[in-house]
Design an enzyme around this catalytic site. Structure first.
Site, PDB file in Angstrom:
ATOM      1  N   THR A   1       0.803  -1.242   0.000  1.00  0.00           N
ATOM      2  CA  THR A   1       0.000   0.000   0.000  1.00  0.00           C
ATOM      3  C   THR A   1       0.831   1.286   0.000  1.00  0.00           C
ATOM      4  OG1 THR A   1      -0.122   0.003   2.397  1.00  0.00           O
ATOM      5  CG2 THR A   1      -1.901  -1.133   1.235  1.00  0.00           C
TER       6      THR A   1
ATOM      7  N   TYR B   1       3.318   5.563   4.924  1.00  0.00           N
ATOM      8  CA  TYR B   1       2.803   5.613   3.557  1.00  0.00           C
ATOM      9  C   TYR B   1       1.708   6.685   3.502  1.00  0.00           C
ATOM     10  CZ  TYR B   1       5.194   1.096   3.176  1.00  0.00           C
ATOM     11  OH  TYR B   1       6.126   0.082   3.198  1.00  0.00           O
TER      12      TYR B   1
ATOM     13  N   LEU C   1       7.939  -6.374  -7.912  1.00  0.00           N
ATOM     14  CA  LEU C   1       7.775  -6.081  -9.350  1.00  0.00           C
ATOM     15  C   LEU C   1       8.793  -5.043  -9.828  1.00  0.00           C
ATOM     16  CD1 LEU C   1       4.060  -5.651 -10.527  1.00  0.00           C
ATOM     17  CD2 LEU C   1       5.744  -7.348 -11.245  1.00  0.00           C
TER      18      LEU C   1
HETATM   19  N1  LIG Z   1       9.637  -2.346   4.302  1.00  0.00           N
HETATM   20  C1  LIG Z   1      10.023  -1.429   3.442  1.00  0.00           C
HETATM   21  O1  LIG Z   1      10.981  -0.681   3.658  1.00  0.00           O
HETATM   22  C2  LIG Z   1       9.252  -1.314   2.150  1.00  0.00           C
HETATM   23  C3  LIG Z   1       9.758  -0.550   1.075  1.00  0.00           C
HETATM   24  C4  LIG Z   1       9.024  -0.514  -0.107  1.00  0.00           C
HETATM   25  C5  LIG Z   1       7.825  -1.185  -0.200  1.00  0.00           C
HETATM   26  N2  LIG Z   1       7.325  -1.901   0.875  1.00  0.00           N
HETATM   27  C6  LIG Z   1       6.040  -2.642   0.799  1.00  0.00           C
HETATM   28  O2  LIG Z   1       6.086  -3.567  -0.282  1.00  0.00           O
HETATM   29  C7  LIG Z   1       5.011  -3.261  -1.196  1.00  0.00           C
HETATM   30  C8  LIG Z   1       5.416  -3.638  -2.617  1.00  0.00           C
HETATM   31  O3  LIG Z   1       6.511  -2.857  -3.061  1.00  0.00           O
HETATM   32  P1  LIG Z   1       6.331  -1.553  -3.969  1.00  0.00           P
HETATM   33  O4  LIG Z   1       4.901  -1.185  -4.014  1.00  0.00           O
HETATM   34  O5  LIG Z   1       7.291  -0.545  -3.469  1.00  0.00           O
HETATM   35  O6  LIG Z   1       6.868  -2.020  -5.393  1.00  0.00           O
HETATM   36  P2  LIG Z   1       6.356  -3.094  -6.466  1.00  0.00           P
HETATM   37  O7  LIG Z   1       5.332  -3.961  -5.886  1.00  0.00           O
HETATM   38  O8  LIG Z   1       7.555  -3.706  -7.060  1.00  0.00           O
HETATM   39  O9  LIG Z   1       5.716  -2.161  -7.602  1.00  0.00           O
HETATM   40  C9  LIG Z   1       4.496  -1.560  -7.403  1.00  0.00           C
HETATM   41  C10 LIG Z   1       4.140  -0.695  -8.590  1.00  0.00           C
HETATM   42  O10 LIG Z   1       4.126  -1.450  -9.812  1.00  0.00           O
HETATM   43  C11 LIG Z   1       3.040  -1.031 -10.652  1.00  0.00           C
HETATM   44  N3  LIG Z   1       2.188  -2.219 -10.803  1.00  0.00           N
HETATM   45  C12 LIG Z   1       1.656  -2.994  -9.814  1.00  0.00           C
HETATM   46  N4  LIG Z   1       0.945  -4.016 -10.302  1.00  0.00           N
HETATM   47  C13 LIG Z   1       1.018  -3.904 -11.649  1.00  0.00           C
HETATM   48  C14 LIG Z   1       0.486  -4.672 -12.712  1.00  0.00           C
HETATM   49  N5  LIG Z   1      -0.224  -5.758 -12.487  1.00  0.00           N
HETATM   50  N6  LIG Z   1       0.758  -4.277 -13.983  1.00  0.00           N
HETATM   51  C15 LIG Z   1       1.500  -3.182 -14.219  1.00  0.00           C
HETATM   52  N7  LIG Z   1       2.036  -2.403 -13.245  1.00  0.00           N
HETATM   53  C16 LIG Z   1       1.796  -2.765 -11.971  1.00  0.00           C
HETATM   54  C17 LIG Z   1       2.329   0.095  -9.907  1.00  0.00           C
HETATM   55  O11 LIG Z   1       2.876   1.362 -10.274  1.00  0.00           O
HETATM   56  P3  LIG Z   1       2.580   2.065 -11.692  1.00  0.00           P
HETATM   57  O12 LIG Z   1       1.255   1.555 -12.186  1.00  0.00           O
HETATM   58  O13 LIG Z   1       2.589   3.522 -11.361  1.00  0.00           O
HETATM   59  O14 LIG Z   1       3.737   1.656 -12.554  1.00  0.00           O
HETATM   60  C18 LIG Z   1       2.717  -0.155  -8.462  1.00  0.00           C
HETATM   61  O15 LIG Z   1       2.698   1.005  -7.649  1.00  0.00           O
HETATM   62  C19 LIG Z   1       4.742  -1.778  -0.942  1.00  0.00           C
HETATM   63  O16 LIG Z   1       3.509  -1.343  -1.470  1.00  0.00           O
HETATM   64  C20 LIG Z   1       4.834  -1.739   0.559  1.00  0.00           C
HETATM   65  O17 LIG Z   1       3.671  -2.276   1.163  1.00  0.00           O
HETATM   66  C21 LIG Z   1       8.052  -1.984   2.020  1.00  0.00           C
END
Ligand SMILES: NC(=O)c1ccc[n+]([C@@H]2O[C@H](COP(=O)([O-])OP(=O)(O)OC[C@H]3O[C@@H](n4cnc5c(N)ncnc54)[C@H](OP(=O)(O)O)[C@@H]3O)[C@@H](O)[C@H]2O)c1
Length: 312
Positions: free
Chosen positions: A20, A58, A205
């Site tokens: 999120t 967030y 991703l």
């Molecule tokens: N613990 C930590 O320090 C930390 C750090 C980062 C994240 N997190 C957690 O991990 C989660 C996942 O990581 P993340 O959100 O940073 O990166 P991610 O999952 O690698 O990428 C998410 C982004 O990819 C795009 N996307 C998602 N599903 C898609 C699909 N089916 N087709 C095309 N594009 C798609 C969206 O952005 P667009 O559509 O704009 O391209 C989305 O915001 C976070 O939301 C958070 O809950 C934790």
């Protein structure tokens, strides 16, 4: 959707969880419409039991509020994971003192509209000298009070997890892990496997890059391109070549490219759950369907060969 036991905890969690960060409206991701964010999580809920990962930082509390709104009336369908240790009221201090955790947990419970958190994670290691014993025993007390069911950490080294585990049962680590970022394979991943500590990967991703929708001409217009080195040259061109191989496998199987990227993460021994951030109902539904994907040894071999070229 496949489910797996989270380390030594009593939690059974889906192999793909909804992240999120972006839907909290953070400027890092170029902003987001609140109503769309609620609908995104509600779309996920229509598929059955889901895991949602959130954090106070967030959108400075907004993501937790959105989660609270979306899951109202559906709490028993959700494995709810949130975090402490990045104080949103104090310029993101990395603080894990007992007093701070006890204050943060009440704030999160209020925003989430629940009386318990399934997985409560230290977002980043404390930078203010708090002994790990103080942090771990505070979290363990929350378990004993019934406010938290299992304890996790995020962005911790092996040494930090070893120290933490002396004082409280550690269920999981949340590190960055994807085909574009495999640093944890040298230390944290083998340690977690050996000690039965679960892993929830973030950035599964590659912040969208591994979905296959970005190209040499079309990159995201927000801050992620400046933050992640794989969105910059010389890595970007090589990352696109790796994505081409994922696309080939996806076409052969008739599934979206994102499913191959997520399926690679969930195929790695030691990984319990791939967290994937969804911004729209369609993305949430697509990503959750990746929880059924099991890649073959041949496909994994092809991906590994492509990864080695990316790393070279
Ligand atoms: N613990 C930590 O320090 C930390 C750090 C980062 C994240 N997190 C957690 O991990 C989660 C996942 O990581 P993340 O959100 O940073 O990166 P991610 O999952 O690698 O990428 C998410 C982004 O990819 C795009 N996307 C998602 N599903 C898609 C699909 N089916 N087709 C095309 N594009 C798609 C969206 O952005 P667009 O559509 O704009 O391209 C989305 O915001 C976070 O939301 C958070 O809950 C934790």
């Amino acid at each position: 959707m496949q489910f797996r036991k989270l380390g030594k905890s009593e939690l059974e969690i889906p192999v793909v969880g909804l992240g999120t960060w972006a839907i909290g409206g953070d400027s890092f991701w170029g902003g987001q419409d609140r109503e769309n964010s609620v609908r995104t999580l509600q779309a996920g809920l229509e598929t059955g039991k889901i895991l949602i990962d959130t954090a106070p930082c967030y959108g400075s509390g907004t993501a937790e509020e959105i989660v609270g709104e979306a899951i109202r009336g559906h709490r028993d369908q959700v494995v709810l994971a949130t975090k402490c240790g990045l104080r949103i009221d104090q310029r993101m201090r990395k603080l894990l003192s007992r007093e701070s955790i006890m204050w943060e947990v009440e704030e999160s419970l209020r925003r989430l509209g629940t009386d318990h958190i399934d997985l409560y994670q230290c977002h980043w290691p404390d930078l203010e000298g708090t002994p790990q014993e103080e942090t771990a025993t505070a979290l363990y007390d929350l378990v004993k009070q019934g406010k938290v069911r299992a304890i996790g950490v995020s962005n911790y080294s092996v040494e930090q997890m070893e120290e933490f585990s002396k004082y409280a049962p550690l269920a999981s680590l949340q590190p960055q892990y994807s085909l574009l970022e495999r640093t944890i394979e040298t230390a944290q991943l083998p340690w977690c496997r050996e000690h039965d500590v679960g892993i929830l990967s973030y950035g599964s991703l590659g912040a969208g890059l591994l979905s296959g929708k970005y190209t040499a001409e079309h990159r995201p217009s927000d801050r992620r391109t400046g933050f992640y080195s794989y969105y910059q040259e010389p890595k970007y061109t090589k990352a696109l070549a790796l994505v081409d191989v994922l696309k080939e496998i996806a076409q052969e199987r008739g599934i979206p490219t994102s499913h191959v990227a997520i399926g690679w993460v969930t195929a790695q021994p030691g990984v319990t759950c791939a967290l994937v951030g969804a911004r729209t109902p369609a993305q949430a539904l697509e990503n959750l369907k990746a929880g059924d994907v099991v890649l073959t040894a041949e496909e994994l071999g092809k991906i590994q060969a492509a990864y080695e070229k990316y790393e070279a």
